[in-house]
Write an enzyme that holds these catalytic residues in place. Sequence first.
Site, PDB file in Angstrom:
ATOM      1  N   LYS A   1      60.968  53.880  28.309  1.00 11.15           N
ATOM      2  CA  LYS A   1      61.422  54.982  27.342  1.00 11.15           C
ATOM      3  C   LYS A   1      61.939  56.194  28.424  1.00 11.15           C
ATOM      4  CE  LYS A   1      57.940  58.062  28.128  1.00 11.15           C
ATOM      5  NZ  LYS A   1      57.821  59.066  29.169  1.00 11.15           N
TER       6      LYS A   1
ATOM      7  N   GLY B   1      56.610  56.535  37.044  1.00 10.17           N
ATOM      8  CA  GLY B   1      57.846  57.082  36.866  1.00 10.17           C
ATOM      9  C   GLY B   1      58.315  58.047  35.747  1.00 10.17           C
ATOM     10  N   GLY B   2      57.311  58.112  34.896  1.00  8.12           N
ATOM     11  CA  GLY B   2      57.723  58.898  33.616  1.00  8.12           C
ATOM     12  C   GLY B   2      58.570  57.912  32.586  1.00  8.12           C
TER      13      GLY B   2
ATOM     14  N   ASP C   1      51.559  58.108  24.921  1.00  6.14           N
ATOM     15  CA  ASP C   1      52.578  57.592  24.971  1.00  6.14           C
ATOM     16  C   ASP C   1      52.484  56.179  24.345  1.00  6.14           C
ATOM     17  OD1 ASP C   1      54.002  59.571  26.073  1.00  6.14           O
ATOM     18  OD2 ASP C   1      54.505  58.564  27.854  1.00  6.14           O
TER      19      ASP C   1
ATOM     20  N   PRO D   1      59.463  50.955  37.080  1.00  3.86           N
ATOM     21  CA  PRO D   1      58.742  51.664  38.291  1.00  3.86           C
ATOM     22  C   PRO D   1      57.475  52.394  37.693  1.00  3.86           C
ATOM     23  CG  PRO D   1      60.906  52.449  37.846  1.00  3.86           C
ATOM     24  CD  PRO D   1      60.848  51.531  36.714  1.00  3.86           C
TER      25      PRO D   1
ATOM     26  N   GLY E   1      57.022  55.286  30.941  1.00  7.05           N
ATOM     27  CA  GLY E   1      56.249  54.829  29.803  1.00  7.05           C
ATOM     28  C   GLY E   1      55.800  53.332  30.084  1.00  7.05           C
TER      29      GLY E   1
ATOM     30  N   GLY F   1      53.318  51.497  31.701  1.00  7.54           N
ATOM     31  CA  GLY F   1      52.154  51.189  31.458  1.00  7.54           C
ATOM     32  C   GLY F   1      51.713  51.144  30.005  1.00  7.54           C
ATOM     33  N   SER F   2      52.085  52.208  29.401  1.00  5.39           N
ATOM     34  CA  SER F   2      51.919  52.609  27.746  1.00  5.39           C
ATOM     35  C   SER F   2      52.699  51.357  27.027  1.00  5.39           C
ATOM     36  CB  SER F   2      52.368  53.684  27.330  1.00  5.39           C
ATOM     37  OG  SER F   2      51.901  54.724  28.203  1.00  5.39           O
ATOM     38  N   SER F   3      53.824  51.078  27.526  1.00  7.73           N
ATOM     39  CA  SER F   3      54.579  50.039  26.593  1.00  7.73           C
ATOM     40  C   SER F   3      53.863  48.697  26.758  1.00  7.73           C
ATOM     41  CB  SER F   3      56.040  49.918  27.355  1.00  7.73           C
ATOM     42  OG  SER F   3      56.681  49.063  26.385  1.00  7.73           O
TER      43      SER F   3
END
Length: 295
Positions: free
Chosen positions: A12, A98-99, A137, A95, A101, A103-105
Site C-alpha cells: 500500500k 519501507g512504509g 495496517d 521492501p 505495509g 508485513g501487514s499484508s
Amino acid sequence: MAEAPWLPAPAKLNLFLRIVGRREDGYHLLQTVFQLIDLCDRIQLVPRSDGRIERLDGPPDLAPRADLCVRAARLLQPYAGSDAGVSIRLDKRIPMGGGLGGGSSDAATVLLGLDRLWGLDLGLDRLAQLGLQLGADVPVFVRGHSAWAEGVGEQLLPFELGASSYLVLDSGVSVPTPELFQAPELTRDAPPATIAGFVSGQLFGNVFEPVLVARSPKVGDALSALREASAGTALQVALSGTGGCCFARFARREHAVAAQSGLMPTWRSWVCGGLDRSPLHLAMDQGSRAEDTRF
Ligand code: C5P
C-alpha cells in the site's frame, strides 16, 4: 497432488497521512488514504495435520518467530483445533521497513488463506479484528479495498481511486515505526482533512516526512531525486507511511516509466499500478466461483 497456489499480498501507499489525536493507550488517531498497488509479496500455504506452524523459507533477515505470517497463523490456530498446521513459504518483494505495509499484508494474506484452508469461515469482520492485534495496517489488507481510513487505521471506508500509476522509490532507509511515532516534534493535532477536500485534489501531506527527512538525509535525497525525475508530470510526490519509501503519482503509466528512466540506476524503484481491489480478494473470489478448494 497439485502444488498449493501462491497467494498475492499487495503493498500500500499512504496518499496522505496526518495525526489528529491520541488514544489513552498511546496509539495515534490517524487520517489516511490507503492506495493498494500491484507490487506484491507472494505466500504459499501448505496445510499439515500435525499442528505445526513453520516457515519453510523467507527472508534471512526476518526471524520466523518475528514474522507476521507465522504470528498470523498462530493467532488463528485456536479456532482450527490443535491438529491444524501449515508450512509457509514467503517470497518477499516489498521492501521491509519501507512504509509499504508488506508485513501487514503478508499477515492478512495468511489470515484469509488459512481461514479458507482450515475451513473456519470466520468472516471479514472477525478476521479484521484479529488482524488489528498484529498491526494497525492489517485490517485494510483483510478487507481488500483501497480506503479512506481513520481511528488507528481500522475504521475503513472503501474508496475508488480509479486508475493511477506510481513510481515507488526505496530510499534504503529502514524505519523503526514505533520510534518515529514517539518523535517529540511530530504534529499530533492536525485539523481533520475532509473527503471532499481530498476528492477535489487538495494535498494533505505526510506528517512523518519532515520528521524522517531531518533524521535521515538519504530520505530527503530520495524525495529530491523523485521530484526532479518527475517534474512536470507528477501529480504528487510524498513519503509513504513512516517511510523510508516514497512515491510519485501520475495520471498516466508512461509518465511513471519516463520518470523511472530519469533516475540514477543506484536507486531501487518500481513502476506500479494503483488497485481499487486487492488481487488476493479477486483471486479468492474467482477460486470460490470455480469451486476451487485450493484456497
Ligand atoms: O500497529 P503497528 O505494529 O504497525 O505499530 C507499531 C507501533 O507504532 C505501535 O506500537 C505504536 O507505538 C505506533 N503506532 C501508533 N499509532 C498508530 C499506529 C502505530 O502510535 N495508529
